[in-house]
Motif scaffolding. Sequence first.
Motif, PDB file in Angstrom:
ATOM      1  N   ASN A   9      11.103 -18.792 -26.289  1.00  0.00           N
ATOM      2  CA  ASN A   9      10.077 -18.342 -25.337  1.00  0.00           C
ATOM      3  C   ASN A   9       8.881 -17.780 -26.104  1.00  0.00           C
ATOM      4  OD1 ASN A   9      11.140 -18.618 -22.602  1.00  0.00           O
ATOM      5  ND2 ASN A   9      12.749 -17.211 -23.276  1.00  0.00           N
ATOM      6  N   GLU A  37      10.662 -29.180 -18.294  1.00  0.00           N
ATOM      7  CA  GLU A  37      11.902 -28.727 -17.645  1.00  0.00           C
ATOM      8  C   GLU A  37      11.866 -27.207 -17.495  1.00  0.00           C
ATOM      9  OE1 GLU A  37      15.475 -30.125 -19.487  1.00  0.00           O
ATOM     10  OE2 GLU A  37      15.045 -32.204 -18.955  1.00  0.00           O
ATOM     11  N   ARG A  48      13.173 -22.481 -11.094  1.00  0.00           N
ATOM     12  CA  ARG A  48      12.275 -21.469 -11.697  1.00  0.00           C
ATOM     13  C   ARG A  48      12.293 -20.190 -10.880  1.00  0.00           C
ATOM     14  NH1 ARG A  48       8.957 -22.810 -15.897  1.00  0.00           N
ATOM     15  NH2 ARG A  48       8.945 -25.043 -16.334  1.00  0.00           N
ATOM     16  N   GLU A  51      15.969 -18.419 -11.016  1.00  0.00           N
ATOM     17  CA  GLU A  51      16.545 -17.947 -12.293  1.00  0.00           C
ATOM     18  C   GLU A  51      16.867 -16.448 -12.244  1.00  0.00           C
ATOM     19  OE1 GLU A  51      15.538 -15.735 -15.339  1.00  0.00           O
ATOM     20  OE2 GLU A  51      14.292 -17.314 -16.225  1.00  0.00           O
ATOM     21  N   ILE A  63      20.757 -26.554 -13.940  1.00  0.00           N
ATOM     22  CA  ILE A  63      19.770 -27.031 -14.924  1.00  0.00           C
ATOM     23  C   ILE A  63      20.163 -28.430 -15.398  1.00  0.00           C
ATOM     24  CG2 ILE A  63      18.944 -26.680 -17.301  1.00  0.00           C
ATOM     25  CD1 ILE A  63      17.585 -24.571 -15.778  1.00  0.00           C
ATOM     26  N   ARG A  67      18.115 -31.903 -15.049  1.00  0.00           N
ATOM     27  CA  ARG A  67      17.846 -32.734 -16.240  1.00  0.00           C
ATOM     28  C   ARG A  67      18.309 -34.182 -16.008  1.00  0.00           C
ATOM     29  NH1 ARG A  67      19.792 -29.391 -20.262  1.00  0.00           N
ATOM     30  NH2 ARG A  67      17.678 -28.574 -20.245  1.00  0.00           N
ATOM     31  N   ARG A  89      10.639 -28.686 -23.342  1.00  0.00           N
ATOM     32  CA  ARG A  89      12.029 -28.227 -23.182  1.00  0.00           C
ATOM     33  C   ARG A  89      12.939 -29.397 -22.820  1.00  0.00           C
ATOM     34  NH1 ARG A  89      13.104 -22.909 -23.364  1.00  0.00           N
ATOM     35  NH2 ARG A  89      11.628 -21.330 -22.704  1.00  0.00           N
ATOM     36  N   TYR A  90      14.189 -29.295 -23.314  1.00  0.00           N
ATOM     37  CA  TYR A  90      15.229 -30.299 -23.009  1.00  0.00           C
ATOM     38  C   TYR A  90      16.593 -29.683 -23.338  1.00  0.00           C
ATOM     39  CZ  TYR A  90      16.905 -35.195 -22.558  1.00  0.00           C
ATOM     40  OH  TYR A  90      17.539 -36.357 -22.165  1.00  0.00           O
ATOM     41  N   SER A  93      17.160 -26.265 -25.142  1.00  0.00           N
ATOM     42  CA  SER A  93      16.873 -25.069 -24.342  1.00  0.00           C
ATOM     43  C   SER A  93      18.131 -24.576 -23.652  1.00  0.00           C
ATOM     44  CB  SER A  93      15.795 -25.367 -23.292  1.00  0.00           C
ATOM     45  OG  SER A  93      14.532 -25.396 -23.891  1.00  0.00           O
ATOM     46  N   SER A  94      18.943 -25.518 -23.133  1.00  0.00           N
ATOM     47  CA  SER A  94      20.198 -25.102 -22.489  1.00  0.00           C
ATOM     48  C   SER A  94      21.182 -24.535 -23.508  1.00  0.00           C
ATOM     49  CB  SER A  94      20.855 -26.290 -21.772  1.00  0.00           C
ATOM     50  OG  SER A  94      20.200 -26.515 -20.548  1.00  0.00           O
ATOM     51  N   LEU A  97      19.368 -20.962 -24.031  1.00  0.00           N
ATOM     52  CA  LEU A  97      19.168 -20.023 -22.906  1.00  0.00           C
ATOM     53  C   LEU A  97      20.450 -19.783 -22.110  1.00  0.00           C
ATOM     54  CD1 LEU A  97      15.664 -21.282 -21.736  1.00  0.00           C
ATOM     55  CD2 LEU A  97      16.201 -19.187 -22.981  1.00  0.00           C
ATOM     56  N   GLN A  98      21.267 -20.833 -21.927  1.00  0.00           N
ATOM     57  CA  GLN A  98      22.511 -20.621 -21.192  1.00  0.00           C
ATOM     58  C   GLN A  98      23.497 -19.807 -22.038  1.00  0.00           C
ATOM     59  OE1 GLN A  98      20.340 -23.271 -19.955  1.00  0.00           O
ATOM     60  NE2 GLN A  98      20.488 -21.583 -18.504  1.00  0.00           N
ATOM     61  N   LEU A 144      15.761 -14.165 -18.034  1.00  0.00           N
ATOM     62  CA  LEU A 144      16.270 -14.649 -19.329  1.00  0.00           C
ATOM     63  C   LEU A 144      15.377 -14.205 -20.488  1.00  0.00           C
ATOM     64  CD1 LEU A 144      17.641 -18.207 -18.467  1.00  0.00           C
ATOM     65  CD2 LEU A 144      18.935 -16.201 -19.183  1.00  0.00           C
TER      66      LEU A 144
HETATM   67  C1  LIG Z   1      15.019 -26.230 -19.657  1.00  0.00           C
HETATM   68  C2  LIG Z   1      15.705 -24.950 -19.300  1.00  0.00           C
HETATM   69  C3  LIG Z   1      15.066 -23.960 -18.600  1.00  0.00           C
HETATM   70  N1  LIG Z   1      15.690 -22.808 -18.293  1.00  0.00           N
HETATM   71  C4  LIG Z   1      14.959 -21.777 -17.521  1.00  0.00           C
HETATM   72  C5  LIG Z   1      14.477 -20.587 -18.281  1.00  0.00           C
HETATM   73  C6  LIG Z   1      13.163 -20.232 -17.599  1.00  0.00           C
HETATM   74  O1  LIG Z   1      13.412 -19.530 -16.394  1.00  0.00           O
HETATM   75  C7  LIG Z   1      12.618 -21.559 -17.240  1.00  0.00           C
HETATM   76  C8  LIG Z   1      11.739 -22.108 -18.316  1.00  0.00           C
HETATM   77  O2  LIG Z   1      10.474 -21.598 -18.176  1.00  0.00           O
HETATM   78  P1  LIG Z   1       9.369 -21.683 -19.348  1.00  0.00           P
HETATM   79  O3  LIG Z   1       8.096 -21.386 -18.645  1.00  0.00           O
HETATM   80  O4  LIG Z   1       9.421 -23.047 -19.935  1.00  0.00           O
HETATM   81  O5  LIG Z   1       9.763 -20.639 -20.358  1.00  0.00           O
HETATM   82  O6  LIG Z   1      13.778 -22.362 -17.031  1.00  0.00           O
HETATM   83  C9  LIG Z   1      16.995 -22.619 -18.659  1.00  0.00           C
HETATM   84  O7  LIG Z   1      17.596 -21.592 -18.355  1.00  0.00           O
HETATM   85  N2  LIG Z   1      17.636 -23.595 -19.367  1.00  0.00           N
HETATM   86  C10 LIG Z   1      17.045 -24.755 -19.704  1.00  0.00           C
HETATM   87  O8  LIG Z   1      17.679 -25.641 -20.347  1.00  0.00           O
END
Ligand SMILES: Cc1cn([C@H]2C[C@H](O)[C@@H](COP(=O)(O)O)O2)c(=O)[nH]c1=O
Length: 202
Positions: A9, A37, A48, A51, A63, A67, A89-90, A93-94, A97-98, A144
């Motif tokens: 981020n 994404e 969005r 979240e 998510i 995708r 993002r792809y 990111s998961s 972030l997950q 997140l």
């Molecule tokens: C692709 C992707 C996204 N997210 C979530 C995290 C944020 O809330 C948004 C991304 O927003 P940004 O403006 O691009 O920072 O989506 C997620 O949790 N996991 C993912 O793979």
Amino acid sequence: MFIVIEGPNGVGKTTVAGLLATRLRHRAGRPVHLTTEPTRTRLGKLLREAEAVIHGRALALAIAADRTMHVEDEIIPALDAGNIVISDRYVQSSLVLQRVDAVDLREIWIYNRYVLQPAVSLYLTDDPHVIGARLAARPSLTRLEATGTPERELQLYGQAIEFLDRHSWHQVKIDCRGRNPDQVVSVILDTLDPLLARRSAA
Ligand SMILES: Cc1cn([C@H]2C[C@H](O)[C@@H](COP(=O)(O)O)O2)c(=O)[nH]c1=O
Ligand SMILES: Nc1ncnc2c1ncn2[C@@H]1O[C@H](COP(=O)(O)OP(=O)(O)OP(=O)(O)O)[C@@H](O)[C@H]1O
């Protein structure tokens, strides 16, 4: 050619993806489709907004569903129509972030293992203090963004890259330290040139 822009981020993904699309249109002389994404579909917009309240496994699955639709309904048709596709993002990111959201890496991978593999995934990195200062300047943070830190995200990206290397994903680290967005894009274009040349020769 399917290109992915990744990174923590605030590292500059959206800025760089936009500039790259513009410069690549001229450089490659081909149409470029810029996407993101979560997607701009109803599901993506809902994600969005949601979240803040959907988390953990439920968010990871939602998510991954977004995708899957992204690949089937937008990315593959755009590639088939002759576009270069850039996704802000792809999968990485998961895998980051997950995990910040307490889901195990192998579980996240199970939800994502059948998606389309990009030709190249460009991983943007910078000094965590620089990224932190950018996030601190934002009027508010998402759940997140507030849960993770740049240091933690950079560490998890390192692990995600290692993991995807073992699945033969082509990933290139782009060091953004001390570079403005235009200079970052110049580095990326130098990286992409051989790939573009190989594909136009094929
Ligand atoms: C692709 C992707 C996204 N997210 C979530 C995290 C944020 O809330 C948004 C991304 O927003 P940004 O403006 O691009 O920072 O989506 C997620 O949790 N996991 C993912 O793979
Ligand atoms: N290389 C750079 N040098 C200086 N500032 C930059 C650079 N790249 C981006 N910025 C600035 O940093 C801020 C964050 O950029 P951007 O929104 O593109 O990041 P991001 O990675 O997409 O963030 P997020 O994932 O949280 O949406 C913006 O104000 C942008 O202008």
